[in-house]
Design a protein around this motif. Structure first.
Motif, PDB file in Angstrom:
ATOM      1  N   ALA A  91       0.835  -1.200   0.000  1.00  0.00           N
ATOM      2  CA  ALA A  91       0.000   0.000   0.000  1.00  0.00           C
ATOM      3  C   ALA A  91       0.871   1.251   0.000  1.00  0.00           C
ATOM      4  O   ALA A  91       0.457   2.301  -0.475  1.00  0.00           O
ATOM      5  CB  ALA A  91      -0.935  -0.001   1.200  1.00  0.00           C
ATOM      6  N   ALA A  92       2.097   1.141   0.494  1.00  0.00           N
ATOM      7  CA  ALA A  92       3.012   2.287   0.521  1.00  0.00           C
ATOM      8  C   ALA A  92       3.683   2.524  -0.831  1.00  0.00           C
ATOM      9  O   ALA A  92       4.282   3.571  -1.041  1.00  0.00           O
ATOM     10  CB  ALA A  92       4.075   2.076   1.592  1.00  0.00           C
ATOM     11  N   TYR A  93       3.608   1.567  -1.740  1.00  0.00           N
ATOM     12  CA  TYR A  93       4.196   1.713  -3.081  1.00  0.00           C
ATOM     13  C   TYR A  93       3.270   1.027  -4.072  1.00  0.00           C
ATOM     14  O   TYR A  93       3.458  -0.135  -4.426  1.00  0.00           O
ATOM     15  CB  TYR A  93       5.591   1.091  -3.137  1.00  0.00           C
ATOM     16  CG  TYR A  93       6.333   1.422  -4.416  1.00  0.00           C
ATOM     17  CD1 TYR A  93       7.064   2.595  -4.526  1.00  0.00           C
ATOM     18  CD2 TYR A  93       6.285   0.578  -5.518  1.00  0.00           C
ATOM     19  CE1 TYR A  93       7.741   2.910  -5.699  1.00  0.00           C
ATOM     20  CE2 TYR A  93       6.957   0.882  -6.692  1.00  0.00           C
ATOM     21  CZ  TYR A  93       7.680   2.047  -6.774  1.00  0.00           C
ATOM     22  OH  TYR A  93       8.345   2.354  -7.935  1.00  0.00           O
ATOM     23  N   CYS A  94       2.240   1.754  -4.473  1.00  0.00           N
ATOM     24  CA  CYS A  94       1.252   1.173  -5.378  1.00  0.00           C
ATOM     25  C   CYS A  94       0.405   2.281  -5.965  1.00  0.00           C
ATOM     26  O   CYS A  94       0.269   3.356  -5.372  1.00  0.00           O
ATOM     27  CB  CYS A  94       0.357   0.201  -4.601  1.00  0.00           C
ATOM     28  SG  CYS A  94      -0.555  -0.945  -5.635  1.00  0.00           S
ATOM     29  N   ARG A  95      -0.167   2.010  -7.143  1.00  0.00           N
ATOM     30  CA  ARG A  95      -1.128   2.941  -7.729  1.00  0.00           C
ATOM     31  C   ARG A  95      -2.392   2.928  -6.891  1.00  0.00           C
ATOM     32  O   ARG A  95      -2.800   1.880  -6.373  1.00  0.00           O
ATOM     33  CB  ARG A  95      -1.488   2.515  -9.152  1.00  0.00           C
ATOM     34  CG  ARG A  95      -0.437   2.757 -10.151  1.00  0.00           C
ATOM     35  CD  ARG A  95      -0.730   2.285 -11.527  1.00  0.00           C
ATOM     36  NE  ARG A  95      -2.114   2.064 -11.916  1.00  0.00           N
ATOM     37  CZ  ARG A  95      -2.496   1.890 -13.176  1.00  0.00           C
ATOM     38  NH1 ARG A  95      -1.615   1.941 -14.142  1.00  0.00           N
ATOM     39  NH2 ARG A  95      -3.752   1.676 -13.476  1.00  0.00           N
ATOM     40  N   GLU A  96      -3.052   4.071  -6.819  1.00  0.00           N
ATOM     41  CA  GLU A  96      -4.272   4.175  -6.020  1.00  0.00           C
ATOM     42  C   GLU A  96      -5.332   3.180  -6.478  1.00  0.00           C
ATOM     43  O   GLU A  96      -6.028   2.569  -5.663  1.00  0.00           O
ATOM     44  CB  GLU A  96      -4.825   5.593  -6.080  1.00  0.00           C
ATOM     45  CG  GLU A  96      -6.071   5.783  -5.251  1.00  0.00           C
ATOM     46  CD  GLU A  96      -6.652   7.180  -5.343  1.00  0.00           C
ATOM     47  OE1 GLU A  96      -7.834   7.312  -5.011  1.00  0.00           O
ATOM     48  OE2 GLU A  96      -5.938   8.105  -5.757  1.00  0.00           O
ATOM     49  N   ASP A  97      -5.448   2.977  -7.786  1.00  0.00           N
ATOM     50  CA  ASP A  97      -6.485   2.070  -8.290  1.00  0.00           C
ATOM     51  C   ASP A  97      -6.161   0.601  -8.046  1.00  0.00           C
ATOM     52  O   ASP A  97      -6.986  -0.269  -8.314  1.00  0.00           O
ATOM     53  CB  ASP A  97      -6.759   2.321  -9.770  1.00  0.00           C
ATOM     54  CG  ASP A  97      -5.541   2.097 -10.660  1.00  0.00           C
ATOM     55  OD1 ASP A  97      -4.398   2.314 -10.209  1.00  0.00           O
ATOM     56  OD2 ASP A  97      -5.733   1.706 -11.820  1.00  0.00           O
ATOM     57  N   LEU A 159       3.460   7.494  -6.036  1.00  0.00           N
ATOM     58  CA  LEU A 159       3.166   6.179  -5.458  1.00  0.00           C
ATOM     59  C   LEU A 159       3.193   6.186  -3.940  1.00  0.00           C
ATOM     60  O   LEU A 159       2.441   5.476  -3.304  1.00  0.00           O
ATOM     61  CB  LEU A 159       4.161   5.149  -5.984  1.00  0.00           C
ATOM     62  CG  LEU A 159       4.106   4.884  -7.478  1.00  0.00           C
ATOM     63  CD1 LEU A 159       5.228   3.955  -7.902  1.00  0.00           C
ATOM     64  CD2 LEU A 159       2.777   4.310  -7.871  1.00  0.00           C
ATOM     65  N   THR A 160       4.066   6.989  -3.351  1.00  0.00           N
ATOM     66  CA  THR A 160       4.164   6.999  -1.895  1.00  0.00           C
ATOM     67  C   THR A 160       2.986   7.717  -1.246  1.00  0.00           C
ATOM     68  O   THR A 160       2.782   7.600  -0.047  1.00  0.00           O
ATOM     69  CB  THR A 160       5.482   7.654  -1.439  1.00  0.00           C
ATOM     70  OG1 THR A 160       5.501   9.011  -1.899  1.00  0.00           O
ATOM     71  CG2 THR A 160       6.688   6.898  -1.986  1.00  0.00           C
ATOM     72  N   GLN A 161       2.188   8.457  -2.029  1.00  0.00           N
ATOM     73  CA  GLN A 161       1.040   9.182  -1.499  1.00  0.00           C
ATOM     74  C   GLN A 161      -0.288   8.529  -1.862  1.00  0.00           C
ATOM     75  O   GLN A 161      -1.343   8.992  -1.427  1.00  0.00           O
ATOM     76  CB  GLN A 161       1.061  10.623  -2.027  1.00  0.00           C
ATOM     77  CG  GLN A 161       2.280  11.410  -1.595  1.00  0.00           C
ATOM     78  CD  GLN A 161       2.352  11.559  -0.085  1.00  0.00           C
ATOM     79  OE1 GLN A 161       1.351  11.835   0.571  1.00  0.00           O
ATOM     80  NE2 GLN A 161       3.523  11.348   0.470  1.00  0.00           N
ATOM     81  N   ALA A 162      -0.258   7.474  -2.649  1.00  0.00           N
ATOM     82  CA  ALA A 162      -1.491   6.880  -3.163  1.00  0.00           C
ATOM     83  C   ALA A 162      -2.415   6.392  -2.048  1.00  0.00           C
ATOM     84  O   ALA A 162      -3.625   6.600  -2.111  1.00  0.00           O
ATOM     85  CB  ALA A 162      -1.182   5.754  -4.139  1.00  0.00           C
TER      86      ALA A 162
END
Length: 182
Positions: A91-97, A159-162
């Motif tokens: 979750a810390a490195y991923c696209r929001e979708d 990615l870090t804010q997604a």
């Protein structure tokens, strides 16, 4: 050779890389790693061409078993700054979708893909391939134009804010639907 059909890609460093893979008699011990970078740099996805299926399937199998990412010596002949690296997604490195609520009582933010492979050409981000995204063997390829700007999504994302942005969006949606207001 079948690999030469991939050599038509317009990026000069990819052409150099393809030449090292296509040219008979120039085989190196790291050909698999070079094939992997070549296939991962395809904006249409790493397995768009049949010639890419075997080396990419071998890559997925290796990564699923915790093996290291293959290497390719591309630091010669003007292809410096060309590389690919795998980052395991969360979750810390991923696209929001690709983030979802899971775990006990759906209380944890989790990332759907197993990982993201960032491909840089001439020290610029070229593609990012999310592997095992939503299902094993499913990939999503983000293509970046020559300036490193995403070419296939509505807006660039951090990615870090997604995960934070997902939580904020869900909170706004809940507030707009009469929830969460007390």
């Amino acid at each position: 050779m079948a690999w030469c059909s991939l050599c038509r890609w317009p990026v000069a460093s990819v052409i150099y890389l393809a030449t090292s893979v296509c040219a008979p008699g120039l085989a190196h011990a790291d050909d698999w790693g070079c094939q992997v970078i070549l296939c991962l740099s395809n904006p249409g996805g790493p397995e768009q061409y049949g010639e890419c299926v075997p080396p990419i399937e071998k890559l997925w199998n290796a990564l699923r078993h915790g093996d290291p990412f293959p290497t390719c010596n591309v630091g010669v002949g003007g292809s410096q700054g060309t590389s690919a690296s795998n980052t395991y997604a969360s979750a810390a490195y991923c696209r929001e979708d690709l983030i979802y609520w899971g775990g006990p009582e759906q209380s944890e933010l989790l990332g759907r893909p197993r990982g993201a492979i960032n491909v840089d050409i001439s020290a610029q981000r070229y593609t990012r391939v999310w592997w095992d995204a939503n299902a094993e063997d499913r990939t999503i390829t983000d293509f970046y134009d020559a300036g490193g700007t995403q070419g296939n999504t509505q807006a660039p994302y951090d990615l870090t804010q997604a995960a934070r942005e997902l939580i904020e969006r869900v909170g706004r949606e809940d507030d707009g639907n009469g929830g969460g207001g007390g």
